[in-house]
Scaffold this motif. Sequence first.
Motif, short mmCIF file in Angstrom:
data_model
loop_
_atom_site.label_atom_id
_atom_site.label_comp_id
_atom_site.label_asym_id
_atom_site.label_seq_id
_atom_site.Cartn_x
_atom_site.Cartn_y
_atom_site.Cartn_z
N MET A 53 4.73 -9.57 18.44
CA MET A 53 5.00 -10.87 17.88
C MET A 53 4.00 -11.20 16.77
N ALA A 54 2.72 -10.91 17.01
CA ALA A 54 1.68 -11.20 16.02
C ALA A 54 1.90 -10.38 14.74
N ALA A 55 2.39 -9.16 14.90
CA ALA A 55 2.64 -8.32 13.74
C ALA A 55 3.76 -8.89 12.88
N ILE A 56 4.77 -9.46 13.51
CA ILE A 56 5.88 -10.06 12.77
C ILE A 56 5.40 -11.27 11.99
N VAL A 57 4.61 -12.11 12.64
CA VAL A 57 4.07 -13.30 11.99
C VAL A 57 3.18 -12.89 10.82
N ARG A 58 2.37 -11.86 11.01
CA ARG A 58 1.48 -11.38 9.95
C ARG A 58 2.29 -10.84 8.78
N THR A 59 3.36 -10.08 9.06
CA THR A 59 4.20 -9.52 8.01
C THR A 59 4.88 -10.63 7.20
N VAL A 60 5.42 -11.61 7.89
CA VAL A 60 6.07 -12.73 7.21
C VAL A 60 5.04 -13.51 6.39
N GLY A 61 3.88 -13.72 6.96
CA GLY A 61 2.81 -14.42 6.25
C GLY A 61 2.37 -13.67 5.00
N ASP A 62 2.26 -12.35 5.12
CA ASP A 62 1.88 -11.54 3.96
C ASP A 62 2.93 -11.61 2.86
N LYS A 63 4.20 -11.59 3.24
CA LYS A 63 5.27 -11.69 2.24
C LYS A 63 5.24 -13.05 1.56
N LEU A 64 5.03 -14.11 2.33
CA LEU A 64 4.96 -15.46 1.75
C LEU A 64 3.76 -15.59 0.81
N MET A 65 2.62 -15.07 1.22
CA MET A 65 1.43 -15.14 0.38
C MET A 65 1.61 -14.31 -0.89
N GLY A 66 2.25 -13.16 -0.77
CA GLY A 66 2.52 -12.32 -1.94
C GLY A 66 3.43 -13.02 -2.93
N THR A 67 4.45 -13.68 -2.42
CA THR A 67 5.37 -14.42 -3.28
C THR A 67 4.65 -15.59 -3.95
N ALA A 68 3.88 -16.33 -3.17
CA ALA A 68 3.13 -17.46 -3.71
C ALA A 68 2.12 -16.99 -4.76
N ALA A 69 1.46 -15.87 -4.51
CA ALA A 69 0.49 -15.33 -5.45
C ALA A 69 1.16 -14.94 -6.77
N ARG A 70 2.33 -14.31 -6.70
CA ARG A 70 3.05 -13.93 -7.91
C ARG A 70 3.47 -15.17 -8.71
N LEU A 71 3.97 -16.18 -8.02
CA LEU A 71 4.37 -17.41 -8.69
C LEU A 71 3.18 -18.09 -9.36
N TYR A 72 2.06 -18.13 -8.66
CA TYR A 72 0.85 -18.73 -9.22
C TYR A 72 0.36 -17.93 -10.43
N GLN A 73 0.37 -16.60 -10.31
CA GLN A 73 -0.08 -15.75 -11.42
C GLN A 73 0.81 -15.94 -12.65
N ASN A 74 2.11 -16.06 -12.44
CA ASN A 74 3.02 -16.29 -13.57
C ASN A 74 2.76 -17.64 -14.23
N ALA A 75 2.57 -18.67 -13.42
CA ALA A 75 2.30 -20.01 -13.96
C ALA A 75 0.96 -20.03 -14.71
N LEU A 76 -0.05 -19.43 -14.10
CA LEU A 76 -1.36 -19.37 -14.73
C LEU A 76 -1.31 -18.53 -16.00
N GLY A 77 -0.58 -17.42 -15.96
CA GLY A 77 -0.45 -16.55 -17.13
C GLY A 77 0.16 -17.26 -18.31
N SER A 78 1.15 -18.09 -18.07
CA SER A 78 1.78 -18.81 -19.18
C SER A 78 0.81 -19.83 -19.78
N GLN A 79 -0.01 -20.46 -18.95
CA GLN A 79 -1.02 -21.40 -19.45
C GLN A 79 -2.11 -20.67 -20.24
N LEU A 80 -2.54 -19.52 -19.74
CA LEU A 80 -3.55 -18.74 -20.45
C LEU A 80 -3.02 -18.26 -21.79
N ALA A 81 -1.77 -17.80 -21.82
CA ALA A 81 -1.16 -17.31 -23.05
C ALA A 81 -1.04 -18.42 -24.09
#
Length: 117
Positions: A1-29
Motif C-alpha cells: 500500500m505504501a508503495a502505491i501511495v509513494r508512486t502516485v505521490g511521485d507522479k503528482l510531484m513530477g507533474t507539478a514540477a514540470r508545470l512549475y518549470q514551464n511557468a518559471l521558464g516562460s518568465q525567465l525567457a
Amino acid sequence: MAAIVRTVGDKLMGTAARLYQNALGSQLAQYGLRYEDLLNEEEKEVKEALSLADPDVLTARNRRLKRAIDLSYKKKSLQDYAPDMELDLFKKEIYADIEKIRARDNEYAQLNAHKGA
C-alpha cells in the motif's frame, strides 16, 4: 500500500514540477535570465561559488541581470528585441560548485561535531 501511495505521490510531484518549470521558464525567457541568476548572492555558498567562477560567467550573469532590470523598467520583453534568441534557461554553471561547497561545509560540521558536546 505504501508503495502505491509513494508512486502516485511521485507522479503528482513530477507533474507539478514540470508545470512549475514551464511557468518559471516562460518568465525567465521574458527577461532573458537563467535560473541560476535568481540565486541569492548573499548566501555564503553562492557568494563563494561566484568568487570561484570564471570571469566570463560573472560577466554574462551581470549583463543578463542588467538587461532584465532594463526590460522590467521599460515594461518590455526580450522577445520584443530579439525574438529568435536562443536561451538556455536552466544551464548550470555555478550550481555544481555550490553543491561541493555545501558538502564540504557539512563534512566539516560533522567532523567537528564533537567539539560542541
